[in-house]
Scaffold this motif. Sequence first.
Motif, PDB file in Angstrom:
ATOM      1  N   PHE A  54       0.831  -1.206   0.000  1.00  0.00           N
ATOM      2  CA  PHE A  54       0.000   0.000   0.000  1.00  0.00           C
ATOM      3  C   PHE A  54       0.872   1.266   0.000  1.00  0.00           C
ATOM      4  O   PHE A  54       0.630   2.211  -0.752  1.00  0.00           O
ATOM      5  CB  PHE A  54      -0.909  -0.019   1.232  1.00  0.00           C
ATOM      6  CG  PHE A  54      -1.617   1.283   1.487  1.00  0.00           C
ATOM      7  CD1 PHE A  54      -2.721   1.670   0.738  1.00  0.00           C
ATOM      8  CD2 PHE A  54      -1.169   2.148   2.488  1.00  0.00           C
ATOM      9  CE1 PHE A  54      -3.369   2.862   0.984  1.00  0.00           C
ATOM     10  CE2 PHE A  54      -1.806   3.341   2.726  1.00  0.00           C
ATOM     11  CZ  PHE A  54      -2.915   3.714   1.976  1.00  0.00           C
ATOM     12  N   VAL A  55       1.919   1.270   0.836  1.00  0.00           N
ATOM     13  CA  VAL A  55       2.810   2.432   0.902  1.00  0.00           C
ATOM     14  C   VAL A  55       3.534   2.617  -0.423  1.00  0.00           C
ATOM     15  O   VAL A  55       3.645   3.743  -0.931  1.00  0.00           O
ATOM     16  CB  VAL A  55       3.808   2.269   2.064  1.00  0.00           C
ATOM     17  CG1 VAL A  55       4.881   3.363   2.013  1.00  0.00           C
ATOM     18  CG2 VAL A  55       3.086   2.325   3.398  1.00  0.00           C
ATOM     19  N   ASN A  56       4.026   1.525  -1.001  1.00  0.00           N
ATOM     20  CA  ASN A  56       4.736   1.627  -2.277  1.00  0.00           C
ATOM     21  C   ASN A  56       3.825   2.160  -3.377  1.00  0.00           C
ATOM     22  O   ASN A  56       4.250   2.962  -4.223  1.00  0.00           O
ATOM     23  CB  ASN A  56       5.288   0.268  -2.685  1.00  0.00           C
ATOM     24  CG  ASN A  56       6.471  -0.143  -1.835  1.00  0.00           C
ATOM     25  OD1 ASN A  56       7.187   0.707  -1.306  1.00  0.00           O
ATOM     26  ND2 ASN A  56       6.694  -1.445  -1.687  1.00  0.00           N
ATOM     27  N   MET A  57       2.559   1.737  -3.368  1.00  0.00           N
ATOM     28  CA  MET A  57       1.603   2.254  -4.352  1.00  0.00           C
ATOM     29  C   MET A  57       1.420   3.750  -4.189  1.00  0.00           C
ATOM     30  O   MET A  57       1.418   4.516  -5.163  1.00  0.00           O
ATOM     31  CB  MET A  57       0.273   1.508  -4.191  1.00  0.00           C
ATOM     32  CG  MET A  57      -0.836   1.960  -5.136  1.00  0.00           C
ATOM     33  SD  MET A  57      -1.814   3.353  -4.467  1.00  0.00           S
ATOM     34  CE  MET A  57      -2.545   2.589  -3.037  1.00  0.00           C
ATOM     35  N   ALA A  58       1.287   4.188  -2.921  1.00  0.00           N
ATOM     36  CA  ALA A  58       1.107   5.621  -2.671  1.00  0.00           C
ATOM     37  C   ALA A  58       2.352   6.407  -3.071  1.00  0.00           C
ATOM     38  O   ALA A  58       2.258   7.492  -3.666  1.00  0.00           O
ATOM     39  CB  ALA A  58       0.780   5.846  -1.198  1.00  0.00           C
ATOM     40  N   LEU A  59       3.531   5.861  -2.757  1.00  0.00           N
ATOM     41  CA  LEU A  59       4.768   6.562  -3.103  1.00  0.00           C
ATOM     42  C   LEU A  59       4.939   6.670  -4.610  1.00  0.00           C
ATOM     43  O   LEU A  59       5.444   7.679  -5.108  1.00  0.00           O
ATOM     44  CB  LEU A  59       5.958   5.833  -2.485  1.00  0.00           C
ATOM     45  CG  LEU A  59       6.033   5.821  -0.952  1.00  0.00           C
ATOM     46  CD1 LEU A  59       7.256   5.062  -0.486  1.00  0.00           C
ATOM     47  CD2 LEU A  59       6.052   7.239  -0.392  1.00  0.00           C
TER      48      LEU A  59
END
Length: 601
Positions: A54-59
Amino acid sequence: MFYSLKNRLIVFFVVLLFVSFGTMSYLFFTESRSIIRSYIESSAYEKMDEYGSFVNMALVQIYDVSSIVFNSSTTNSWDTALSDPALPAGEKMLANINLSKFLTQTTNNYSIVSSVTVYQQEGMWISSDNQITNDTSFKSEQWYDHFKTRRIQWVSAHQDPVEVRRSKPFDVLSLLLPIGTFEPSQSKNMMKINVKSEFFLEPLSRIHLGEKGTIFLLDGQGDSVLGQQEYASSHPEAAKQMEAIRANHLQNGVVYLKNEHGTKDILVYKKLKLNNWLLVGIVPEADLYGKLYKLRTSILIFASLLLVAAIATAIWLSHGISKPLSRLASAMRYVQMGDFHAAENRIPAEARVRNEVGYVTTTFRNMVSQLRHHITTEFELKLLRQQAEYKALLMQINPHFLFNTLELLSSLAMQHRTQDTVRVIESLGKMMRFSLRISDDLIPLEEELKYVRHYVSILQIRFAERLQIIIEEDENMRQCVIPKFILQPLIENAVKYSFREQAEANVIIRVRHEHNRLILSVTDNGPGIPEELAQQLRTESLTSQFEQILNSRSQQIGLRNVLARCQLYYGPLFAFEIVSTKEHGTYIALTLPLQGGTIDV
């Protein structure tokens, strides 16, 4: 007696329940703790993987926004316009408005982005919704100084004045990037992309490890990215491990920490590759095992009650089982010794079967009775059949040899070779006297060799110098017993086939022992036995086709007869070897178990 079934059942249940249940609580607690710990670790990894994705997608989306702003022609036109001192102020303002509109449009296209602000080194900043302000206060912000001097691009959760002016007084997470260059210290302009901290914090707050465990998102310096203040205050020992965790090459792992209360905390971590962030999960070990202690106490109480019940059950069961089973065991010992009659008497006949144990004992008694009858009948039949087959094979040898010898006598008489005829008659008489002792199945090796020498003397008279026969024997084995008439058919075949394609025949007869086995071998210089025939002989020996051998009229009747009689008498203890090379002769060896006599080594 201790070895009685009754006492053993009682002791067994006591040991099983007292010792096993006594240690089971400890083993159960230890294994459960290991399983729970492993589950927590795997669960933490799984949750961290999901949150990390999820964090990688947002980044990725945030970096996409920065790339759009950095590479946009609107941004480049704005930078060019403000860098041109000759351009009128109105044109510069128009460039600022166009950039603000562009930032508004870009922000609207990415729902996770709260705002994008472009800062000019001279003190002006431009944001979405036509926010164009000359204000140098941002240059005194810590994040600005760290970006310029230490090239720190990510700003942890904080309140941004731009967001406050837009009536959005929430904490934001920011990405800082230069515009027009990749070196922050040389850039005149920079962008600041804000994302609500709640966007990352809300899904993170739904992840729990145990009842009190928490997962934190940390930056490259080991500080909380989302403003989770309880991390530094509640887990100072974890903060000390960050440098070591950063230094190792593992992407994830587990560390066990001793907290200020003297108990242990489990720290699970996972590194995010995209921006060097770190996910850290911390859960107190006591939080995981509190219920296990209560369960262990309950198990001990339950085991004590079960032990008492088990002892009572063992006494009750042994009363109805031990006595008939003891009789059954005694009967089995008699069966093992071969005394079937005593085994039957040990188990009394019961008119009525009351339970499974009674059924087993009654069935065993009936089985012993039937087995005794079958063994007696089968043994008698097999003995009679084996004796009949052996006698039939033995009788087959005598006519075969006699016919050949009578033909020789006829030939010698026609040639008027009186002395040779007398010698043949004497040798034949001794051989016939020996062969008429049909009741003797086994004879000493010495007598068999005498019989062979009489036979060889007849052959030497017949073939004279064209036949060379050598007998090599170990004198220490003369008293060993063997089946009669097993060498003469082999010698006859060796001589016959050696003369088939050549004028001279050489035959060697050897008697030796090896590894407590007697080996009788005959070697000739004949044309050899075809491999197909040798394989057929091996097959016939394995299948014991005695009836076919009795009815056979093939030329190999002598060799087949010998192999069949040895196989019939010795069974699996008999072995033979046939080595034959075309035009170089044949080697046939019979391997028999040593019986009778002694061997001096």
